[in-house]
Scaffold this motif. Structure first.
Motif, PDB file in Angstrom:
ATOM      1  N   GLY A  93      -3.021   4.058  -2.338  1.00 57.46           N
ATOM      2  CA  GLY A  93      -3.117   3.161  -3.637  1.00 57.46           C
ATOM      3  C   GLY A  93      -2.643   1.506  -2.902  1.00 57.46           C
ATOM      4  N   ARG A  94      -3.046   1.185  -3.799  1.00 53.49           N
ATOM      5  CA  ARG A  94      -2.060  -0.723  -3.723  1.00 53.49           C
ATOM      6  C   ARG A  94      -1.962  -1.328  -4.833  1.00 53.49           C
ATOM      7  N   GLY A 117       4.790   6.258  -7.661  1.00 49.24           N
ATOM      8  CA  GLY A 117       5.077   5.018  -6.325  1.00 49.24           C
ATOM      9  C   GLY A 117       4.772   4.008  -6.428  1.00 49.24           C
ATOM     10  N   ILE A 118       4.029   3.195  -7.021  1.00 50.09           N
ATOM     11  CA  ILE A 118       2.987   2.107  -6.649  1.00 50.09           C
ATOM     12  C   ILE A 118       4.346   1.761  -7.850  1.00 50.09           C
ATOM     13  N   ALA A 143      -6.835   6.357  -4.973  1.00 46.58           N
ATOM     14  CA  ALA A 143      -8.111   6.774  -4.329  1.00 46.58           C
ATOM     15  C   ALA A 143      -7.600   8.139  -3.606  1.00 46.58           C
ATOM     16  N   VAL A 144      -7.672   9.318  -4.312  1.00 45.20           N
ATOM     17  CA  VAL A 144      -7.549  10.863  -3.332  1.00 45.20           C
ATOM     18  C   VAL A 144      -8.599  11.598  -3.144  1.00 45.20           C
ATOM     19  N   HIS A 157       0.988  -1.065   0.292  1.00 42.82           N
ATOM     20  CA  HIS A 157      -0.056   0.068   0.051  1.00 42.82           C
ATOM     21  C   HIS A 157       0.818   1.076  -0.355  1.00 42.82           C
ATOM     22  N   VAL A 158       0.428   2.651  -0.892  1.00 42.37           N
ATOM     23  CA  VAL A 158       1.064   3.817  -0.538  1.00 42.37           C
ATOM     24  C   VAL A 158       0.306   4.958  -0.188  1.00 42.37           C
ATOM     25  N   VAL A 159       0.622   5.970   0.756  1.00 42.41           N
ATOM     26  CA  VAL A 159      -0.205   6.521   0.948  1.00 42.41           C
ATOM     27  C   VAL A 159       0.528   8.044   1.203  1.00 42.41           C
TER      28      VAL A 159
END
Length: 156
Positions: free
Chosen positions: A63-64, A105-106, A88-89, A49-51
């Motif tokens: 996102g993931r 990033g992903i 999602a934003v 997961h990224v945040v």
């Protein structure tokens, strides 16, 4: 909020993962009406997961990435292809480049794991966003949670 006032990072601890889930709930469940019982799935446990987090600690994007065996069902079984999803934003942060930063990033995380491409299932209203990032649509349109989607891929 300015574009320089946030960071995108891999969600390393339970608090970061909960922040991701809170953003997803606001965007998908509250805003788009996706039933909560299908928003969170068995893939979440093993996903990367990224945040996106503001300087003050407020999360506003997530996102993931699925990779390896868990990604196979979403990518046609190709071992070198990851699956980007649940991007999602929060509404207040849209238009600031957060979505682009999350996708990149992903993709960086995918490259670090030796993947050569990333697939995703894009809501049809977001096709232009992903096309600008180098993703190409393939296959027929399909419904997911009652929302029209297309599969897309970007070679890394």
């Amino acid at each position: 909020m300015s574009p320089s006032s946030y960071v995108v990072r891999v969600a390393e601890d339970p608090a970061d993962r909960e922040a991701c889930f809170a953003v997803r709930k606001e965007v998908f469940v509250v805003e788009q009406g996706v039933p909560e019982d299908i928003e969170y799935d068995a893939y979440d446990a093993d996903a990367l997961h990224v945040v996106a987090v503001r300087e003050d600690g407020l999360p506003f994007g997530a996102g993931r990435l699925l990779y390896g065996e868990v990604a196979a069902a979403k990518t046609g079984g190709e071992p070198g292809v990851g699956s980007l999803g649940r991007l999602a934003v929060l509404k207040a942060a849209r238009g600031l480049g957060v979505g682009v930063a999350l996708v990149r990033g992903i993709e960086d995380a995918a490259r670090a794991r030796g993947l050569t491409a990333v697939d995703l299932h894009a809501q049809t209203h977001a096709l232009g966003f992903y096309e600008r990032l180098g993703y190409v649509a393939y296959g027929p349109e399909f419904l997911d949670a009652g929302i029209a989607h297309l599969a897309m891929r970007r070679e890394l």
